[in-house]
Design a protein around this motif. Structure first.
Motif, mmCIF file in Angstrom:
data_model
loop_
_atom_site.group_PDB
_atom_site.id
_atom_site.type_symbol
_atom_site.label_atom_id
_atom_site.label_comp_id
_atom_site.label_asym_id
_atom_site.label_seq_id
_atom_site.Cartn_x
_atom_site.Cartn_y
_atom_site.Cartn_z
ATOM 1 N N LYS A 40 0.874 -1.244 0.088
ATOM 2 C CA LYS A 40 0.197 -0.006 0.042
ATOM 3 C C LYS A 40 0.185 0.811 0.138
ATOM 4 C CE LYS A 40 -4.233 1.835 2.467
ATOM 5 N NZ LYS A 40 -5.652 1.624 3.603
ATOM 6 N N SER A 41 2.263 1.258 0.684
ATOM 7 C CA SER A 41 2.661 2.352 0.654
ATOM 8 C C SER A 41 3.390 2.465 -0.375
ATOM 9 C CB SER A 41 3.814 2.166 2.082
ATOM 10 O OG SER A 41 4.665 0.899 0.860
ATOM 11 N N PHE A 42 3.834 1.409 -1.673
ATOM 12 C CA PHE A 42 4.598 1.746 -3.081
ATOM 13 C C PHE A 42 3.368 3.044 -3.763
ATOM 14 C CE2 PHE A 42 6.736 -2.058 -2.547
ATOM 15 C CZ PHE A 42 7.717 -1.611 -2.521
ATOM 16 N N SER A 43 2.001 3.343 -3.503
ATOM 17 C CA SER A 43 0.673 3.540 -3.920
ATOM 18 C C SER A 43 0.921 4.938 -3.900
ATOM 19 C CB SER A 43 -0.416 3.173 -3.719
ATOM 20 O OG SER A 43 -0.596 2.063 -5.083
ATOM 21 N N HIS B 69 -1.231 5.163 -11.618
ATOM 22 C CA HIS B 69 -0.414 5.432 -11.022
ATOM 23 C C HIS B 69 1.620 4.781 -12.236
ATOM 24 C CE1 HIS B 69 -2.211 5.242 -7.583
ATOM 25 N NE2 HIS B 69 -0.771 5.789 -6.655
ATOM 26 N N MET B 70 0.698 4.655 -12.779
ATOM 27 C CA MET B 70 1.213 3.403 -14.364
ATOM 28 C C MET B 70 1.737 4.085 -15.181
ATOM 29 S SD MET B 70 2.120 0.539 -13.769
ATOM 30 C CE MET B 70 3.476 0.065 -14.882
ATOM 31 N N THR C 266 2.083 -3.951 -8.879
ATOM 32 C CA THR C 266 1.765 -5.333 -7.684
ATOM 33 C C THR C 266 1.119 -4.415 -6.925
ATOM 34 O OG1 THR C 266 3.733 -6.363 -8.082
ATOM 35 C CG2 THR C 266 3.085 -6.616 -5.824
ATOM 36 N N SER C 267 1.358 -3.167 -6.441
ATOM 37 C CA SER C 267 0.481 -2.669 -5.875
ATOM 38 C C SER C 267 -0.963 -2.278 -5.818
ATOM 39 C CB SER C 267 1.021 -1.664 -5.171
ATOM 40 O OG SER C 267 0.851 -0.526 -4.563
ATOM 41 N N ARG C 268 -0.506 -2.035 -7.006
ATOM 42 C CA ARG C 268 -2.465 -1.449 -7.961
ATOM 43 C C ARG C 268 -3.404 -2.648 -7.384
ATOM 44 N NH1 ARG C 268 -3.487 3.120 -5.827
ATOM 45 N NH2 ARG C 268 -4.805 3.361 -7.244
ATOM 46 N N GLY D 42 6.951 -2.546 -11.031
ATOM 47 C CA GLY D 42 7.039 -3.741 -11.035
ATOM 48 C C GLY D 42 6.198 -3.758 -9.249
ATOM 49 N N ALA D 43 6.774 -2.749 -8.522
ATOM 50 C CA ALA D 43 6.491 -2.807 -6.733
ATOM 51 C C ALA D 43 4.958 -1.849 -7.241
ATOM 52 C CB ALA D 43 7.274 -2.597 -6.372
#
Length: 202
Positions: free
Chosen positions: A7-10, A132-133, A170-172, A166-167
């Motif tokens: 979640k923090s990656f987002s 995000h992407m 994966t987060s999304r 990638g992170a």
């Protein structure tokens, strides 16, 4: 634990932060002499216009009921934020990052504007590409172009950015914010404008 990390990656790599990351990276790596005063003025101006202003306008949209959460879960919720962001980017291109000053950053922001317009068009057709992407892939392409343009070795940075992409994806997925198709579309929407615009400054 894992849920919190993903979640923090987002949040760490939020779309609003990517333009600033690109600007700071550019000024850190450019071999050109640019007075510190100009660098500081541009970073502060971009911080206000691309981060503070959109956040304040988001809360205005939330108060007026045009958006419900910061995740902008529906395509309808995305229309006004994307429109506002496009207008902010036009302002940035006219007042802060002009082609006569720093041409690389100018086309970086032109690419961001085109990506936002493409995302807006997709939203109007009820397709929710991952913002995000879009942001992280556009930044990744900009880094690649800078490494070629300035003939600098930033292999470590590019490898780290690939991991970050990638992170974020994966987060999304983990948060069920997007499907694979929305993530892949987002990556191309962010990358292709930057790739095309390279022809104008590389």
């Amino acid at each position: 634990m894992i849920n919190g990390i993903l979640k923090s990656f987002s949040y760490i790599f939020h779309p609003l932060l990517m333009p600033l990351f690109g600007v700071v990276f550019y000024f850190a790596k450019t071999p050109r002499f640019i007075p510190v005063e100009i660098v500081r003025a541009q970073v502060v101006a971009l911080f206000i216009l691309t981060l503070i202003l959109p956040v304040l306008l988001y809360y205005l949209l939330k108060i007026t009921g045009h958006v419900k959460t910061i995740n902008l879960e529906s395509t309808k919720e995305r229309i006004y934020p994307l429109l506002i962001n496009c207008l902010v980017l036009v302002l940035v291109l006219q007042r802060v990052v002009t082609p006569n000053q720093v041409i690389e950053l100018y086309y970086f922001f032109v690419g961001i504007l085109y990506s936002n317009l493409a995302c807006l068009i997709l939203v109007l057709f009820k397709f929710k590409a991952s913002i995000h992407m879009i942001a992280v892939s556009g930044l990744y392409m900009f880094f690649i172009a800078l490494s070629i343009h300035f003939k600098i070795n930033i292999g470590g940075t590019l490898a780290l950015m690939a991991i970050v992409m990638g992170a974020v994806a994966t987060s999304r997925l983990h948060l069920k914010a997007h499907t694979y198709q929305e993530l892949i579309t987002g990556a191309f929407v962010g990358l292709i404008p930057q790739l095309i615009l390279v022809n104008y400054w590389l």
